[in-house]
Design a protein around this motif. Structure first.
Motif, PDB file in Angstrom:
ATOM      1  N   LEU A   1      -4.588  61.859 104.999  1.00 26.21           N
ATOM      2  CA  LEU A   1      -5.706  62.754 105.266  1.00 26.21           C
ATOM      3  C   LEU A   1      -5.479  64.037 104.485  1.00 26.21           C
ATOM      4  CD1 LEU A   1      -8.292  63.307 106.913  1.00 26.21           C
ATOM      5  CD2 LEU A   1      -6.794  64.264 108.690  1.00 26.21           C
ATOM      6  N   VAL A   2      -6.336  64.308 103.524  1.00 22.61           N
ATOM      7  CA  VAL A   2      -6.183  65.468 102.644  1.00 22.61           C
ATOM      8  C   VAL A   2      -6.904  66.671 103.211  1.00 22.61           C
ATOM      9  CG1 VAL A   2      -6.629  66.331 100.314  1.00 22.61           C
ATOM     10  CG2 VAL A   2      -5.978  63.943 100.635  1.00 22.61           C
ATOM     11  N   GLN A   3      -8.081  66.453 103.793  1.00 20.43           N
ATOM     12  CA  GLN A   3      -8.870  67.548 104.324  1.00 20.43           C
ATOM     13  C   GLN A   3      -9.632  67.069 105.544  1.00 20.43           C
ATOM     14  OE1 GLN A   3     -11.606  69.248 101.532  1.00 20.43           O
ATOM     15  NE2 GLN A   3     -12.771  70.322 103.088  1.00 20.43           N
TER      16      GLN A   3
ATOM     17  N   LEU B   1      -9.141  55.602 112.454  1.00 18.45           N
ATOM     18  CA  LEU B   1      -8.779  54.217 112.775  1.00 18.45           C
ATOM     19  C   LEU B   1      -9.651  53.225 112.013  1.00 18.45           C
ATOM     20  CD1 LEU B   1      -8.167  54.452 116.617  1.00 18.45           C
ATOM     21  CD2 LEU B   1      -6.480  54.345 114.783  1.00 18.45           C
ATOM     22  N   ASP B   2     -10.952  53.507 111.916  1.00 15.92           N
ATOM     23  CA  ASP B   2     -11.835  52.646 111.137  1.00 15.92           C
ATOM     24  C   ASP B   2     -11.408  52.620 109.669  1.00 15.92           C
ATOM     25  OD1 ASP B   2     -13.318  52.090 113.373  1.00 15.92           O
ATOM     26  OD2 ASP B   2     -14.902  53.543 112.915  1.00 15.92           O
ATOM     27  N   ALA B   3     -11.037  53.774 109.137  1.00 14.05           N
ATOM     28  CA  ALA B   3     -10.609  53.852 107.740  1.00 14.05           C
ATOM     29  C   ALA B   3      -9.302  53.094 107.514  1.00 14.05           C
ATOM     30  CB  ALA B   3     -10.453  55.307 107.311  1.00 14.05           C
TER      31      ALA B   3
ATOM     32  N   ARG C   1     -11.565  59.280  98.896  1.00 11.51           N
ATOM     33  CA  ARG C   1     -12.789  58.866  99.580  1.00 11.51           C
ATOM     34  C   ARG C   1     -13.153  59.879 100.657  1.00 11.51           C
ATOM     35  NH1 ARG C   1     -15.447  54.616  97.377  1.00 11.51           N
ATOM     36  NH2 ARG C   1     -16.061  53.892  99.426  1.00 11.51           N
ATOM     37  N   THR C   2     -14.410  59.913 101.049  1.00  6.89           N
ATOM     38  CA  THR C   2     -14.907  60.776 102.109  1.00  6.89           C
ATOM     39  C   THR C   2     -15.202  59.930 103.338  1.00  6.89           C
ATOM     40  OG1 THR C   2     -15.937  62.242 100.505  1.00  6.89           O
ATOM     41  CG2 THR C   2     -16.725  62.400 102.749  1.00  6.89           C
ATOM     42  N   ILE C   3     -14.773  60.417 104.493  1.00  5.71           N
ATOM     43  CA  ILE C   3     -15.103  59.782 105.756  1.00  5.71           C
ATOM     44  C   ILE C   3     -15.869  60.811 106.586  1.00  5.71           C
ATOM     45  CG2 ILE C   3     -13.234  58.101 105.780  1.00  5.71           C
ATOM     46  CD1 ILE C   3     -11.597  60.002 107.481  1.00  5.71           C
ATOM     47  N   ALA C   4     -16.873  60.362 107.329  1.00  8.54           N
ATOM     48  CA  ALA C   4     -17.670  61.302 108.126  1.00  8.54           C
ATOM     49  C   ALA C   4     -18.269  60.605 109.332  1.00  8.54           C
ATOM     50  CB  ALA C   4     -18.779  61.894 107.265  1.00  8.54           C
ATOM     51  N   ARG C   5     -18.388  61.370 110.401  1.00  9.38           N
ATOM     52  CA  ARG C   5     -19.060  60.896 111.603  1.00  9.38           C
ATOM     53  C   ARG C   5     -19.420  62.123 112.436  1.00  9.38           C
ATOM     54  NH1 ARG C   5     -15.941  56.557 114.138  1.00  9.38           N
ATOM     55  NH2 ARG C   5     -16.854  55.350 112.463  1.00  9.38           N
ATOM     56  N   SER C   6     -20.669  62.199 112.836  1.00 10.26           N
ATOM     57  CA  SER C   6     -21.167  63.264 113.689  1.00 10.26           C
ATOM     58  C   SER C   6     -20.866  64.632 113.074  1.00 10.26           C
ATOM     59  CB  SER C   6     -20.580  63.121 115.086  1.00 10.26           C
ATOM     60  OG  SER C   6     -21.166  64.031 115.966  1.00 10.26           O
ATOM     61  N   HIS C   7     -19.999  65.416 113.704  1.00  7.92           N
ATOM     62  CA  HIS C   7     -19.689  66.770 113.231  1.00  7.92           C
ATOM     63  C   HIS C   7     -18.360  66.865 112.474  1.00  7.92           C
ATOM     64  CE1 HIS C   7     -23.015  68.395 115.481  1.00  7.92           C
ATOM     65  NE2 HIS C   7     -22.568  67.801 116.585  1.00  7.92           N
TER      66      HIS C   7
ATOM     67  N   ALA D   1     -14.785  50.134 103.162  1.00 10.64           N
ATOM     68  CA  ALA D   1     -15.999  49.859 103.926  1.00 10.64           C
ATOM     69  C   ALA D   1     -16.406  51.029 104.813  1.00 10.64           C
ATOM     70  CB  ALA D   1     -15.803  48.615 104.779  1.00 10.64           C
ATOM     71  N   HIS D   2     -15.451  51.853 105.239  1.00  9.35           N
ATOM     72  CA  HIS D   2     -15.729  52.951 106.160  1.00  9.35           C
ATOM     73  C   HIS D   2     -15.686  54.315 105.490  1.00  9.35           C
ATOM     74  CE1 HIS D   2     -14.641  49.701 108.973  1.00  9.35           C
ATOM     75  NE2 HIS D   2     -15.637  50.226 109.655  1.00  9.35           N
ATOM     76  N   SER D   3     -15.863  54.358 104.188  1.00  3.42           N
ATOM     77  CA  SER D   3     -15.840  55.633 103.473  1.00  3.42           C
ATOM     78  C   SER D   3     -16.823  55.597 102.306  1.00  3.42           C
ATOM     79  CB  SER D   3     -14.426  55.931 102.966  1.00  3.42           C
ATOM     80  OG  SER D   3     -14.009  54.940 102.043  1.00  3.42           O
ATOM     81  N   GLU D   4     -17.051  56.761 101.763  1.00  4.26           N
ATOM     82  CA  GLU D   4     -17.935  56.911 100.603  1.00  4.26           C
ATOM     83  C   GLU D   4     -17.134  57.529  99.461  1.00  4.26           C
ATOM     84  OE1 GLU D   4     -21.126  55.927 100.544  1.00  4.26           O
ATOM     85  OE2 GLU D   4     -20.969  55.265 102.636  1.00  4.26           O
ATOM     86  N   ARG D   5     -17.649  57.370  98.260  1.00 10.53           N
ATOM     87  CA  ARG D   5     -16.920  57.908  97.109  1.00 10.53           C
ATOM     88  C   ARG D   5     -16.847  59.431  97.191  1.00 10.53           C
ATOM     89  NH1 ARG D   5     -19.604  59.541  92.383  1.00 10.53           N
ATOM     90  NH2 ARG D   5     -21.839  59.648  92.663  1.00 10.53           N
ATOM     91  N   TYR D   6     -15.822  60.001  96.654  1.00 11.25           N
ATOM     92  CA  TYR D   6     -15.588  61.434  96.626  1.00 11.25           C
ATOM     93  C   TYR D   6     -15.460  61.818  95.168  1.00 11.25           C
ATOM     94  CZ  TYR D   6     -13.270  65.923  97.426  1.00 11.25           C
ATOM     95  OH  TYR D   6     -12.937  67.248  97.442  1.00 11.25           O
TER      96      TYR D   6
END
Length: 52
Positions: free
Chosen positions: A45-47, A4-6, A25-31, A12-17
């Protein structure tokens, strides 16, 4: 919340891949981490990886 943030502001809510082409882009939080593909009007969502 991760996806939802993405959806609100993908850059703003991701990093380069890999090379920063501003589309994959890569998204991550906790586990949880994922790879998204940013299109003109949608995000795909690719992965999704859970490490826990």
């Amino acid at each position: 919340m991760l996806l939802l943030d993405a959806l609100v502001d993908p850059l703003a809510h991701s990093e380069r891949y890999g090379a920063d082409d501003r589309m994959m882009r890569t998204i991550a939080r906790s586990h949880v981490a994922g790879v998204i593909l940013i299109g003109d009007t949608e995000i795909t969502l690719v992965q999704l990886t859970y490490v826990g």
